[in-house]
Write a protein that holds these residues in place. Structure first.
Motif, PDB file in Angstrom:
ATOM      1  N   SER A 132      37.862  45.042  39.445  1.00  0.00           N
ATOM      2  CA  SER A 132      36.542  44.544  38.543  1.00  0.00           C
ATOM      3  C   SER A 132      35.452  45.148  39.073  1.00  0.00           C
ATOM      4  O   SER A 132      35.195  45.388  40.280  1.00  0.00           O
ATOM      5  N   ASN A 168      39.270  44.542  43.193  1.00  0.00           N
ATOM      6  CA  ASN A 168      40.548  43.878  42.538  1.00  0.00           C
ATOM      7  C   ASN A 168      40.473  44.344  41.066  1.00  0.00           C
ATOM      8  O   ASN A 168      40.661  43.754  40.137  1.00  0.00           O
ATOM      9  N   LEU A 196      36.203  35.995  40.874  1.00  0.00           N
ATOM     10  CA  LEU A 196      37.574  36.121  40.518  1.00  0.00           C
ATOM     11  C   LEU A 196      38.475  34.961  40.644  1.00  0.00           C
ATOM     12  O   LEU A 196      39.261  34.739  40.006  1.00  0.00           O
ATOM     13  N   LYS A 209      34.494  48.680  42.928  1.00  0.00           N
ATOM     14  CA  LYS A 209      35.417  48.004  42.264  1.00  0.00           C
ATOM     15  C   LYS A 209      36.293  47.060  43.242  1.00  0.00           C
ATOM     16  O   LYS A 209      36.760  47.446  44.421  1.00  0.00           O
ATOM     17  N   ILE A 258      31.628  37.382  34.452  1.00  0.00           N
ATOM     18  CA  ILE A 258      31.866  38.435  35.685  1.00  0.00           C
ATOM     19  C   ILE A 258      31.514  39.600  34.898  1.00  0.00           C
ATOM     20  O   ILE A 258      31.842  40.164  33.693  1.00  0.00           O
ATOM     21  N   GLY A 259      30.698  40.193  35.595  1.00  0.00           N
ATOM     22  CA  GLY A 259      30.294  41.664  35.024  1.00  0.00           C
ATOM     23  C   GLY A 259      28.824  41.506  34.556  1.00  0.00           C
ATOM     24  O   GLY A 259      28.431  40.462  34.058  1.00  0.00           O
ATOM     25  N   ARG A 302      32.222  38.913  44.400  1.00  0.00           N
ATOM     26  CA  ARG A 302      33.221  39.374  43.243  1.00  0.00           C
ATOM     27  C   ARG A 302      34.571  38.682  43.513  1.00  0.00           C
ATOM     28  O   ARG A 302      35.196  37.960  42.273  1.00  0.00           O
TER      29      ARG A 302
END
Length: 311
Positions: A42, A40, A80, A38, A91-92, A76
């Protein structure tokens, strides 16, 4: 009324317990979707990590390597920061797969209508992920330039001077003589190796060169300079590697395969190539400088990031 009040208290208690449990699970328990890290807030899933690293079949529950963690965090963080600057990046795992489906549908319709498309007819996961990351990085660099990244003439000139040898050094000029055995056969190499044995035993290069000079194709003279650099580096790599550190008068005691023959080289003369001017290499200097500064800023973002690894 007392019954209603009691039920209200029980309801509020259950809600509170639910919220506490949810918060605890969110903070301390491993989330769903096989999350591995993970950044921040996310989550990066195992599937996403495969796209990022280019690997396949990563095992669940296996501790991430330092390299895998670094790649996941860097990716990531960039995504972001891009979104913060209004650069569209899915994102993701779920968002990415939805974006890929939309893109592949667009490509299918374009092909049906005989419209041009660039790249594959249909994207698969890893190539599309890297395509989006490349575009995101490029757009982010453009956003940072002139703001977080100072790309003024003064900065570029300073970078040019500091990296002159790597970015602007011209290839030296070489005047060469060669003992040549034409052909690419095993016998041709053997004949060249016999010449090498004679040189290693102490016979002068000049003597062997004089013996063979009147015989067609058994000796060669050549000048190579910066104008030949691209061709030599690309198509005559063995020769380039063989001569680039040679001193004047030196014989390279090795058989070099070059242009359909085997050669033993002597450097007759060498002249320094000097440097390309800043303007001649400006584009390359700018690209390298922006890459350096982008990496510096990304490192700062990473240093400030909140990171949690799930084992």
């Amino acid at each position: 009324m007392r019954m209603i009040a009691r039920r209200s208290k029980i309801f509020l208690f259950l809600v509170a317990m639910f919220l506490i449990t949810a918060c605890y699970a969110g903070e301390d328990n491993r989330p769903g979707e096989e999350a591995v890290i993970k950044v921040n807030g996310s989550l990066v899933t195992k599937k996403e990590l495969e796209w990022i690293t280019g690997q396949s079949g990563l095992e669940s529950g296996v501790e991430l390597s330092v390299k895998e963690q670094a790649l996941a965090v860097r990716t990531r963080v960039i995504q972001l920061e891009a979104v913060k600057r209004s650069i569209p990046v899915p994102i993701g795992e779920k968002s990415f797969l939805e974006a890929m489906d939309v893109e592949n549908l667009r490509r299918s319709k374009a092909l049906e209508n005989n419209e041009p498309i660039y790249g594959p007819k249909q994207y698969t996961e890893k190539p599309y992920y890297h395509s989006l990351m490349t575009k995101a990085e490029r757009a982010l660099k453009d956003k940072l330039r002139g703001k977080e990244i100072d790309s003024s003439q003064e900065k570029l000139l300073a970078y040019y001077e500091a990296h002159k040898d790597k970015l602007a050094r011209k290839m030296d000029s070489y005047w060469l003589e060669a003992l040549v055995e034409p052909g690419e056969s095993h016998d041709a190499r053997k004949r060249a190796e016999l010449l090498l044995d004679r040189l290693s035993a102490g016979e002068p290069f000049e003597k062997l060169y004089a013996e063979r000079r009147s015989l067609k194709g058994l000796t060669a003279e050549e000048q190579i300079n910066d104008a030949d650099r691209r061709n030599v580096e690309k198509y005559r790599e063995a020769l380039y590697e063989g001569i680039k550190d040679m001193k004047v008068g030196e014989v390279r005691l090795a058989v070099i395969q070059d242009q359909d023959s085997f050669k033993i080289i002597r450097c007759v003369k060498r002249q320094q190539g000097g440097y390309s001017s800043f303007e001649e290499v400006r584009d390359n200097v700018t690209e390298r400088y922006l890459e350096q500064e982008f990496d510096r800023i990304v490192k700062q973002w990473i240093d400030l990031a909140e990171i949690k690894v799930y084992h």
